[in-house]
Design a protein around this motif. Structure first.
Motif, PDB file in Angstrom:
ATOM      1  N   GLU A 235       0.825  -1.206   0.000  1.00  0.00           N
ATOM      2  CA  GLU A 235       0.000   0.000   0.000  1.00  0.00           C
ATOM      3  C   GLU A 235       0.859   1.256   0.000  1.00  0.00           C
ATOM      4  N   GLU A 236       1.950   1.240   0.766  1.00  0.00           N
ATOM      5  CA  GLU A 236       2.814   2.415   0.846  1.00  0.00           C
ATOM      6  C   GLU A 236       3.464   2.719  -0.504  1.00  0.00           C
ATOM      7  N   VAL A 237       3.894   1.678  -1.207  1.00  0.00           N
ATOM      8  CA  VAL A 237       4.484   1.890  -2.532  1.00  0.00           C
ATOM      9  C   VAL A 237       3.437   2.430  -3.495  1.00  0.00           C
ATOM     10  N   ARG A 238       2.235   1.860  -3.452  1.00  0.00           N
ATOM     11  CA  ARG A 238       1.173   2.276  -4.373  1.00  0.00           C
ATOM     12  C   ARG A 238       0.752   3.734  -4.149  1.00  0.00           C
ATOM     13  N   LYS A 239       0.813   4.191  -2.897  1.00  0.00           N
ATOM     14  CA  LYS A 239       0.460   5.581  -2.615  1.00  0.00           C
ATOM     15  C   LYS A 239       1.381   6.544  -3.356  1.00  0.00           C
ATOM     16  N   LEU A 240       2.665   6.186  -3.403  1.00  0.00           N
ATOM     17  CA  LEU A 240       3.666   7.077  -3.999  1.00  0.00           C
ATOM     18  C   LEU A 240       3.893   6.787  -5.480  1.00  0.00           C
ATOM     19  N   SER A 241       3.640   5.550  -5.881  1.00  0.00           N
ATOM     20  CA  SER A 241       3.854   5.149  -7.272  1.00  0.00           C
ATOM     21  C   SER A 241       2.722   4.215  -7.683  1.00  0.00           C
ATOM     22  N   PRO A 242       1.574   4.774  -8.077  1.00  0.00           N
ATOM     23  CA  PRO A 242       0.386   3.963  -8.385  1.00  0.00           C
ATOM     24  C   PRO A 242       0.620   2.865  -9.412  1.00  0.00           C
ATOM     25  N   LYS A 243       1.532   3.094 -10.348  1.00  0.00           N
ATOM     26  CA  LYS A 243       1.801   2.069 -11.361  1.00  0.00           C
ATOM     27  C   LYS A 243       2.733   0.969 -10.860  1.00  0.00           C
ATOM     28  N   GLY A 244       3.340   1.173  -9.712  1.00  0.00           N
ATOM     29  CA  GLY A 244       4.265   0.169  -9.182  1.00  0.00           C
ATOM     30  C   GLY A 244       5.708   0.560  -9.395  1.00  0.00           C
ATOM     31  N   VAL A 245       6.588  -0.432  -9.454  1.00  0.00           N
ATOM     32  CA  VAL A 245       8.027  -0.194  -9.580  1.00  0.00           C
ATOM     33  C   VAL A 245       8.591  -1.002 -10.743  1.00  0.00           C
ATOM     34  N   ASP A 246       9.805  -0.647 -11.134  1.00  0.00           N
ATOM     35  CA  ASP A 246      10.453  -1.339 -12.248  1.00  0.00           C
ATOM     36  C   ASP A 246      11.188  -2.604 -11.819  1.00  0.00           C
ATOM     37  N   ILE A 247      11.752  -2.576 -10.606  1.00  0.00           N
ATOM     38  CA  ILE A 247      12.547  -3.716 -10.131  1.00  0.00           C
ATOM     39  C   ILE A 247      12.211  -3.980  -8.666  1.00  0.00           C
ATOM     40  N   VAL A 248      12.062  -5.261  -8.315  1.00  0.00           N
ATOM     41  CA  VAL A 248      11.940  -5.661  -6.917  1.00  0.00           C
ATOM     42  C   VAL A 248      13.037  -6.673  -6.613  1.00  0.00           C
ATOM     43  N   SER A 255       4.824 -15.788   0.062  1.00  0.00           N
ATOM     44  CA  SER A 255       3.794 -14.882  -0.449  1.00  0.00           C
ATOM     45  C   SER A 255       4.358 -13.534  -0.865  1.00  0.00           C
ATOM     46  N   ASP A 256       5.512 -13.144  -0.340  1.00  0.00           N
ATOM     47  CA  ASP A 256       6.094 -11.854  -0.705  1.00  0.00           C
ATOM     48  C   ASP A 256       6.571 -11.834  -2.156  1.00  0.00           C
ATOM     49  N   THR A 257       6.904 -12.991  -2.718  1.00  0.00           N
ATOM     50  CA  THR A 257       7.291 -13.023  -4.129  1.00  0.00           C
ATOM     51  C   THR A 257       6.095 -12.707  -5.019  1.00  0.00           C
ATOM     52  N   GLN A 258       4.912 -13.216  -4.644  1.00  0.00           N
ATOM     53  CA  GLN A 258       3.699 -12.889  -5.387  1.00  0.00           C
ATOM     54  C   GLN A 258       3.392 -11.398  -5.287  1.00  0.00           C
ATOM     55  N   LYS A 259       3.553 -10.831  -4.094  1.00  0.00           N
ATOM     56  CA  LYS A 259       3.340  -9.394  -3.921  1.00  0.00           C
ATOM     57  C   LYS A 259       4.317  -8.596  -4.783  1.00  0.00           C
ATOM     58  N   ALA A 260       5.568  -9.066  -4.836  1.00  0.00           N
ATOM     59  CA  ALA A 260       6.575  -8.381  -5.644  1.00  0.00           C
ATOM     60  C   ALA A 260       6.177  -8.384  -7.115  1.00  0.00           C
ATOM     61  N   PHE A 261       5.714  -9.527  -7.596  1.00  0.00           N
ATOM     62  CA  PHE A 261       5.309  -9.630  -8.996  1.00  0.00           C
ATOM     63  C   PHE A 261       4.141  -8.692  -9.292  1.00  0.00           C
ATOM     64  N   ASN A 262       3.179  -8.636  -8.383  1.00  0.00           N
ATOM     65  CA  ASN A 262       2.012  -7.774  -8.581  1.00  0.00           C
ATOM     66  C   ASN A 262       2.375  -6.292  -8.548  1.00  0.00           C
ATOM     67  N   LEU A 263       3.476  -5.953  -7.863  1.00  0.00           N
ATOM     68  CA  LEU A 263       3.898  -4.552  -7.756  1.00  0.00           C
ATOM     69  C   LEU A 263       4.641  -4.053  -8.990  1.00  0.00           C
ATOM     70  N   LEU A 264       4.984  -4.953  -9.896  1.00  0.00           N
ATOM     71  CA  LEU A 264       5.790  -4.556 -11.048  1.00  0.00           C
ATOM     72  C   LEU A 264       4.971  -3.790 -12.078  1.00  0.00           C
ATOM     73  N   LYS A 265       5.616  -2.774 -12.634  1.00  0.00           N
ATOM     74  CA  LYS A 265       5.068  -2.127 -13.821  1.00  0.00           C
ATOM     75  C   LYS A 265       5.218  -3.083 -15.014  1.00  0.00           C
ATOM     76  N   PRO A 266       4.508  -2.839 -16.120  1.00  0.00           N
ATOM     77  CA  PRO A 266       4.808  -3.581 -17.343  1.00  0.00           C
ATOM     78  C   PRO A 266       6.289  -3.440 -17.693  1.00  0.00           C
ATOM     79  N   MET A 267       6.910  -4.516 -18.089  1.00  0.00           N
ATOM     80  CA  MET A 267       8.347  -4.602 -18.379  1.00  0.00           C
ATOM     81  C   MET A 267       9.187  -4.595 -17.107  1.00  0.00           C
ATOM     82  N   GLY A 268       8.535  -4.733 -15.951  1.00  0.00           N
ATOM     83  CA  GLY A 268       9.271  -4.782 -14.692  1.00  0.00           C
ATOM     84  C   GLY A 268       9.865  -6.158 -14.450  1.00  0.00           C
ATOM     85  N   ARG A 269      10.826  -6.215 -13.499  1.00  0.00           N
ATOM     86  CA  ARG A 269      11.515  -7.463 -13.186  1.00  0.00           C
ATOM     87  C   ARG A 269      11.566  -7.685 -11.684  1.00  0.00           C
ATOM     88  N   VAL A 270      11.209  -8.885 -11.254  1.00  0.00           N
ATOM     89  CA  VAL A 270      11.427  -9.273  -9.863  1.00  0.00           C
ATOM     90  C   VAL A 270      12.584 -10.263  -9.842  1.00  0.00           C
TER      91      VAL A 270
END
Length: 396
Positions: A235-248, A255-270
């Motif tokens: 939630e904290e990341v989404r507040k500041l970057s609604p589209k997510g991040v490029d790299i996790v 379960s944190d790996t699934q969260k990481a994948f969901n946080l990625l922008k298109p073309m992002g990498r976990v």
């Protein structure tokens, strides 16, 4: 010679002259006693008491292409904690000496070694066995220490900085104006990753750590520090970057790996590189293992293609035979160190006798930076380790 002259000569030898020769029996005993060296040995899987200080006789054997290193400092890593519990498959079964990184001085060269000299100060990266006063390793597993680098700093570089560098730049292809989520941002890899992100223009770094560590990690390059104990980091990341991040960078697993994948922008990498969620106490936790297995991230090739995201796995322990790949990363890191762009943070130092305390500090997530082990014997007047020690560069 009179008795008075003999006494005067003996007194002169004791004060400033040549020392009196040892008795023949003592000289013979010294010749017969083999050299010894201290080492830490994992005697079995379990709690902190399973790592014992032992003394070995003789010298480590030098194979062709090996060098003998007098170790001055060793790095402690999360993988060592997992190995103690029997959760790290790159360490041979007990009894075995752990340790994947150290620094020290070369004392001898094996046959065929030409690129090193006795007296060289080196960093060492090896599969295991480095928590010893003396180690024999292939020469191409050593790297010359730059001027001004302390032994403690040198022991803090190989595992953490090579891992962070290869994940960010080889897998992650980090570029200007991108964003990165770094878990465990106050640990060795986390601090290394934040410093490396600063070498690229306008990179936003989200870092998770307990609130007491936020000031330090913010000074080290974290743009937005998140207290994972009291906040939902997604939630904290989404507040500041609604589209997510490029790299996790994911050292947690489950379960944190699934969260990481969901946080990625298109073309992002976990990039997943650990399973820290397995460590919930000093001994193996079967419930935590079952929970992680149940929550293990899985995705089909078709779903991955449709998501337009990437999933990578990184394990430095399996790159021990890829010396050119590792050496290339290390060369770039030492260049960055020389430019003042990276600087290892040493959290604390512990003598071999205190290895249990060192492991407890890391496992309880109390460290900010690298925990270092010192092979030299602990002095009687030393009662506590140098907690929260930040060792600056030295001048030579």
């Amino acid at each position: 010679m009179s008795a008075e002259e003999a006494a005067a000569q003996q007194q002169q030898q004791q004060v400033g002259g040549d020392p009196a020769p040892a008795p023949e029996s003592q000289q013979l005993q010294q010749q017969q006693d083999p050299p010894t060296y201290r080492c830490l040995v994992l005697t079995g899987h379990g709690g902190y008491d399973k790592v014992k200080l032992q003394v070995k006789k003789g010298l480590p054997a030098l194979a062709k292409g090996d060098v003998l290193v007098r170790v001055k400092a060793c790095g402690l890593n999360f993988a060592d904690l997992m190995a103690r519990q029997g959760l790290y498959d790159r360490l041979p079964p007990p009894p075995v000496t752990p340790g994947m990184e150290c620094s020290g001085v070369l004392e001898a060269l094996g046959e065929g070694v030409q690129e090193r000299r006795v007296g060289d100060k080196v960093l060492v990266l090896h599969r295991c066995g480095l928590w010893q006063e003396l180690v024999a390793v292939p020469a191409n597993h050593t790297f010359l220490m730059p001027e001004g680098m302390s032994f403690e700093e040198a022991a803090a570089i190989p595992v953490n900085y090579i891992s962070a560098y290869m994940m960010l730049f080889d897998f992650g292809n980090l570029r200007p104006h991108q964003s990165v989520l770094v878990h465990m941002a106050a640990g060795g890899v986390g601090i290394a990753a934040a410093q490396l992100c600063k070498t690229v223009e306008d990179v936003t770094v989200f870092g998770t750590a307990s609130a007491s560590k936020h000031e330090v990690i913010s000074q080290g390059g974290v743009t937005h520090a998140i207290d994972y104990r009291s906040r939902d980091y997604v939630e904290e990341v989404r507040k500041l970057s609604p589209k997510g991040v490029d790299i996790v960078l994911d050292p947690l697993g489950g379960s944190d790996t699934q969260k990481a994948f969901n946080l990625l922008k298109p073309m992002g990498r976990v990039i997943t590189y650990g399973a820290a969620n397995l460590l919930t106490g000093p001994k193996k936790n079967l419930l935590a293992m079952a929970k992680m297995w149940y929550n293990q991230f899985s995705i089909s090739a078709l779903s991955l293609m449709q998501s337009t995201k990437g999933v990578c796995g990184f394990h430095l322990g399996y790159l021990d035979v890829e010396s050119e790949l590792v050496s290339s990363a290390m060369s770039k890191l030492l260049e960055l160190y020389g430019q003042g762009k990276i600087e290892p943070r040493v959290d604390s130092t512990y003598h071999f006798e205190q290895v249990g305390d060192a492991m407890r500090r890391m496992q309880e997530r109390r460290n900010i930076g690298k925990v270092i082990l010192l092979p030299e014997p602990k002095k009687e007047e030393e009662h506590v380790s140098n907690s929260h020690l930040h060792i600056p560069r030295t001048s030579t």
